[in-house]
Design an enzyme around this catalytic site. Structure first.
Site, mmCIF file in Angstrom:
data_model
loop_
_atom_site.group_PDB
_atom_site.id
_atom_site.type_symbol
_atom_site.label_atom_id
_atom_site.label_comp_id
_atom_site.label_asym_id
_atom_site.label_seq_id
_atom_site.Cartn_x
_atom_site.Cartn_y
_atom_site.Cartn_z
ATOM 1 N N GLU B 50 -76.253 97.307 133.662
ATOM 2 C CA GLU B 50 -76.969 96.269 134.397
ATOM 3 C C GLU B 50 -76.244 94.943 134.210
ATOM 4 O OE1 GLU B 50 -79.588 95.756 136.538
ATOM 5 O OE2 GLU B 50 -78.974 93.656 136.327
ATOM 6 N N ALA B 65 -95.043 93.583 145.547
ATOM 7 C CA ALA B 65 -95.801 94.231 144.473
ATOM 8 C C ALA B 65 -96.920 95.114 145.009
ATOM 9 C CB ALA B 65 -96.348 93.172 143.500
ATOM 10 N N HIS B 68 -97.647 100.936 148.539
ATOM 11 C CA HIS B 68 -97.930 101.185 149.959
ATOM 12 C C HIS B 68 -98.553 102.561 150.179
ATOM 13 C CE1 HIS B 68 -96.121 97.586 151.631
ATOM 14 N NE2 HIS B 68 -95.135 97.714 150.752
ATOM 15 N N ILE B 363 -82.612 100.869 149.193
ATOM 16 C CA ILE B 363 -84.014 100.946 148.757
ATOM 17 C C ILE B 363 -84.695 99.605 149.005
ATOM 18 C CG2 ILE B 363 -85.570 101.627 146.912
ATOM 19 C CD1 ILE B 363 -83.598 103.846 147.760
ATOM 20 N N GLU B 364 -85.175 99.465 150.211
ATOM 21 C CA GLU B 364 -86.017 98.302 150.543
ATOM 22 C C GLU B 364 -87.453 98.800 150.528
ATOM 23 O OE1 GLU B 364 -85.213 96.999 154.577
ATOM 24 O OE2 GLU B 364 -84.716 99.012 155.208
#
Lengths: 424, 511
Positions: B50, B65, B68, B363-364
């Site tokens: 990272e 946040a 969904h 990755i949206e």
């Protein structure tokens, strides 16, 4: 569960002066609750002078001013419970419940006959200003920077821009300069400063630091540490004027854009809050909408000089003592004070006709700079006094002193109106 | 500014000398950390590289946040599949990993009669995707559920399975649990380039540099998992001829004070557009109100700045679905970048021309919800490739930072008697104690910066935005890590809070 006659929340200038006054008016069982490790509040980091001219007739630094009151509380053997945070306040006619926390006692509750709110205020953060840009290190509220420099001996920056001309910002412009930093500009959104005239002279002019009125920060750059801000002229609607932008390379942005009375506990207790001051609505006895809960100092409304905080706090202490002795609320005043025409608010917001003090001091601020205007007072629609002031500015508090005898002479009085009026 | 080395190499699970791993994951966002946690079930050596000074430093820290429900993604897409699967996994997962989750439900508000067909289409899509409980409600019911909904609201799609989570806590929980199960985390470690090794058995060589320095280090791994967010295309394109193209799609947000947190109780969406799900208004799991995001493609993949136009657009847009939002209660605004792959779907799987290179790219949204499902898929691929076996000693449970506010008064007092540091309040706005901050610093993958403390404890996340607590938190960091106070950063290399100490006057008064 502990029981005390009077709990004072906050051991800054307001809380200390209120305690001294309550004691001098006959209350022995007083406890001040202070969240910091020593009493004095924000004065402890205000190491500049200029405090106490009104109260003591001499110029003191913040810690010296605080020390006078700390000594007075000590001489009166008033308990100050340090390192203790009040978490909750509940109002009630017989007793108020204060819930607090510290290392030693854990969470504990106190039943108090009366409570004085003296929690002070906090600074408006960047987020509340909606300044676009990145979120790097190097953006501080002026008070946080003041604490770092004056109390921790640390340097928050070298190349500094200041947004907002509140007193702490002005003081910090001088402080940072004295500590070897370069302050390139102070920008103020309003067409006038939010601070005292003397601070503009002593902290900016004397050091050649430019004050740009009607200017604001429109962009913040830097991914890790701040590297530049853009300052633009603000139009009459407060929006930036296109083409007026100047970019200032800097590593530090200090914000001095207003103070907000810290009334989380007050709201939690269901006490009515004035939308303008963001402090509780109080009567002339400084009693809030909750019986036996009084307020003074910057938690009530933001003051310009600590001397006025001390005076106000002394009144709150006296009135709380009277309430405790008599067990009777002075709340429920019926004479409203109406701020009009340039007067943004008044403290108190209403007057109880059966008050006992000879005078009622009404403090307020104006909404812009007025030159050679008059403070006019009306009882209902009848003019009762006019006082001409050469200059009135939003950064400085104004006051009107009402004579209780005159109020008593008008038994059907509904309201007192305070207005700023142009010269005839 | 070059800072002295930070401290990630001193953490027990961040080994400096071990450079060969079975699997290297690039990126410690929610996707990379979820994958790390899933892979930590198996007998493989795994590391996470990272570039940030902490996990959860990119897109994962700046999004809506939202858990969904899954009605938005096109049927048959990976987004649809992983969203629905991820949503279904979430209750058990949040229980296991101690992640705050609230199923508050969502409403897609339709404000024009002529948009009813679009809403019906959304319902159909949701049903096809396997989302349960969806129904269209009419204005009367809508107003009863959400009195602050816009006066123009005609009807809404109600999704009871939608929820709100803490994305920091989720990412950190995955990372901590992975760490507890033997995954090595290298923070402040930026991947510069990848190439396939020529040795028998394949594998990859990973050239890295320590963030903020020029110190390079080589890692090798049999498998690479590419969870590099907006930079995932760069790494894919270094080893695969099937190029990806990821655009950073910026979303700006307002976060409002907790006094505004109950303005709505469900997540209120507008009808989605080609650019995304539109501006939503939602309570957060911690009780604030969140408004956003805008959607605008940006060239600079570091452009997490907010803009005048973006914030103005938010102000105008949020009023379309919800009325009387107290925008004076904004405590901060921020922006995040969605990793939008031009194909419009997630890219999850082994690159066809790069054996052992597994993408978790593009990755949206709904990436946060999908993370556990993506992790499941990636782990399955890695398991097949390396014939991995499950470990007998996998620890599935992780406990978060003890939250005294969730205790009764008696329990809390008992805690303070045992550990007095829980009686000292450091952050007045969020009422966070010294005990919680010490826990955040001392636990594995502990906090080393003010932002890292903030994401773990919420100290500094309240209405004063750390004005009060930052000097105190700095004191604790300096004492506990330990480190010089001048080394403390906001968010890693280059972001020192202080520029030093003032010059001390000499005895003769001269400086």
């Amino acid at each position: 569960m502990k029981n005390h006659d009077l709990v004072i929340i906050g051991g800054g200038p307001a809380g200390l002066a209120a305690a001294v006054s309550a004691k001098d008016h006959g209350i022995d069982d007083i406890v001040i609750i202070e969240r910091d490790k020593e009493p004095g509040g924000i004065l402890n980091q205000c190491i500049h002078n200029g405090f106490g001219l009104h109260t003591f007739g001499e110029e003191l630094t913040g810690p010296e001013y605080a020390d006078r009151f700390i000594c007075q509380t000590a001489a009166r053997k008033i308990t100050c419970q340090l390192n203790t945070m009040v978490m909750d306040l509940k109002a009630g006619p017989d007793f108020k419940t204060v819930t607090a926390i510290n290392r030693k006692d854990g969470i504990f509750q106190i039943h108090a006959k009366a409570v004085i709110l003296a929690m002070g205020c906090r600074e408006r953060p960047r987020g509340a200003l909606n300044i676009p840009g990145t979120r790097p290190a190097g953006i501080f509220s002026a008070g946080t920077a003041q604490r770092l420099v004056n109390m921790e001996g640390l340097m928050p920056g070298r190349e500094v821009v200041i947004l907002g001309s509140g007193d702490i910002g002005l003081i910090m412009a001088r402080r940072m300069t004295l500590e070897g930093a370069h302050v390139s500009v102070v920008a103020e959104l309003q067409p006038y400063s939010g601070g005292l005239k003397r601070n503009i002279v002593q902290c900016l002019n004397d050091f050649g630091i430019p004050l740009k009125l009607s200017h604001t920060v429109t962009d913040i750059e830097g991914t890790d540490r701040l590297c530049a801000v853009t300052i633009a002229q603000a139009g009459p609607d407060g929006r930036p004027v296109p083409g007026s932008e100047t970019r200032y390379p800097c590593d530090t942005l200090l914000l001095s854009c207003g103070l907000i009375p810290e009334n989380e506990l007050t709201r939690g207790a269901g006490i009515r809050i004035d939308p303008v001051t963001q402090g509780p609505v109080v009567s002339d006895s400084l009693e809030t909408s909750a019986e036996g809960i009084f307020a003074c100092g910057n938690v009530l409304h933001v003051h310009d000089l600590v001397d006025y905080v001390s005076l106000e706090a002394a009144a709150a202490g006296k009135n709380a003592a009277r309430y405790i002795r008599g067990g009777r609320s002075a709340a429920g005043g019926t004479i409203a004070i109406r701020p009009e025409n340039g007067v943004r608010y008044t403290v108190p917001a209403f007057i109880s006709p059966d008050g006992t003090d000879e005078t009622v001091t009404v403090r307020f601020r104006v909404d812009r700079i007025y030159r050679n205007h008059t403070i006019a007072v009306y009882f209902d629609n009848t003019p009762v006094s006019r006082r001409k002031r050469p200059v009135m500015a939003p950064g400085e508090m104004e006051q009107v002193i009402l004579d209780r005898k005159k109020l008593a002479a008008s038994p059907d009085l509904h309201s007192v109106t305070i207005r700023i009026e142009a010269p005839a | 500014m070059i800072l002295p080395p930070l401290f990630s190499f001193r953490i027990s699970c961040e080994k400096e000398n071990h450079t060969m791993y079975d699997i290297a994951i690039i990126g410690a966002g929610v996707t990379g950390c979820a994958i790390a946690r899933e892979l930590s079930r198996y007998d493989a050596s795994v590391c996470v590289l990272e570039r940030g000074e902490d996990v959860c430093c990119g897109t994962s820290k700046a999004n809506s946040a939202i858990l969904h429900a899954g009605f938005d993604a096109a049927p048959g897409s990976l987004k649809a599949e992983f969203n629905v699967r991820g949503n279904a996994m979430m209750d058990a997962l949040c229980e296991e990993l101690d992640i705050p989750l609230k199923r508050n439900g969502a409403l897609v508000v339709c404000t024009k009669e002529e948009d009813r067909p679009a809403l019906a289409q959304l319902l159909d899509r949701g049903v096809t995707n396997g989302v349960s409980g969806l129904r269209i409600i009419e204005r009367n019911e809508l107003i009863r559920m959400e009195p602050s909904v816009s006066d123009d609201a005609v009807c809404a799609l109600y999704a009871p399975g939608s929820g709100i989570v803490c994305p920091f806590e989720m990412t950190i929980a995955f990372a901590e649990n992975a760490c507890a199960n033997g995954v090595s985390f290298f923070r402040d470690t930026e991947v510069l380039s990848l190439h396939r090794t020529t040795e028998a058995g394949g594998g990859y060589e990973i050239r890295t540099v320590r963030t903020g320095t020029e110190t390079e280090h080589i890692f090798t791994a049999k498998i690479i998992v590419n969870a590099a967010g907006v930079y995932a295309d760069r790494f894919n394109n270094q080893v695969s001829s099937r190029h990806l193209h990821i655009t950073a799609r910026r979303g700006e947000y307002f976060l409002l004070d907790k006094t505004a947190g109950s303005h709505v109780s469900r997540t209120i969406f507008q009808l989605p557009s080609a650019m995304g799900k539109g501006v939503l208004v939602t309570p957060t799991v911690h009780g604030n109100l969140l408004i956003g995001p805008t959607a605008g493609d940006v060239e600079d993949k570091e452009a997490v700045n907010t803009t005048q136009s973006g914030l103005s657009a938010l102000t105008a847009s949020c009023a379309r679905s919800v009325k009387d939002i107290p925008l004076r209660q904004v405590i901060t605004s921020f922006a995040g970048l969605r990793a939008h792959e031009e194909g419009g779907d997630f890219i999850v799987g082994e690159a066809s021309d790069a054996p052992g290179f597994i993408n978790a790219a593009g990755i949206e949204s709904p990436g946060l919800t999908s993370a556990p499902a993506i992790a499941e898929r990636v782990a399955a691929i890695a398991k097949d490739l390396l014939s991995l076996r499950e470990k007998a000693d996998f620890i599935p449970v992780r406990r978060g930072i003890l939250r005294p506010q969730t205790l009764t008064m008696e329990e809390r007092s008992a805690l303070i008697r045992r550990h007095p540091e829980y009686g000292a309040i450091v952050c007045r706005c969020e009422m966070i104690s010294e005990g919680e901050i010490l826990d955040a610093i001392r636990r594995p993958l502990g906090a080393r910066s003010l932002d890292a403390v903030k994401r773990r404890t919420r100290a500094g996340m309240g209405r004063c935005q750390s004005g009060f607590c930052s000097p105190r938190t700095m004191e604790l960091l300096a004492r506990e890590v330990p480190m010089a106070v001048t080394e403390i950063t906001k968010s890693g290399a280059g972001s020192a809070i202080l520029t030093g100490v003032p010059p001390k006057p000499q005895k003769d008064g001269k400086e």
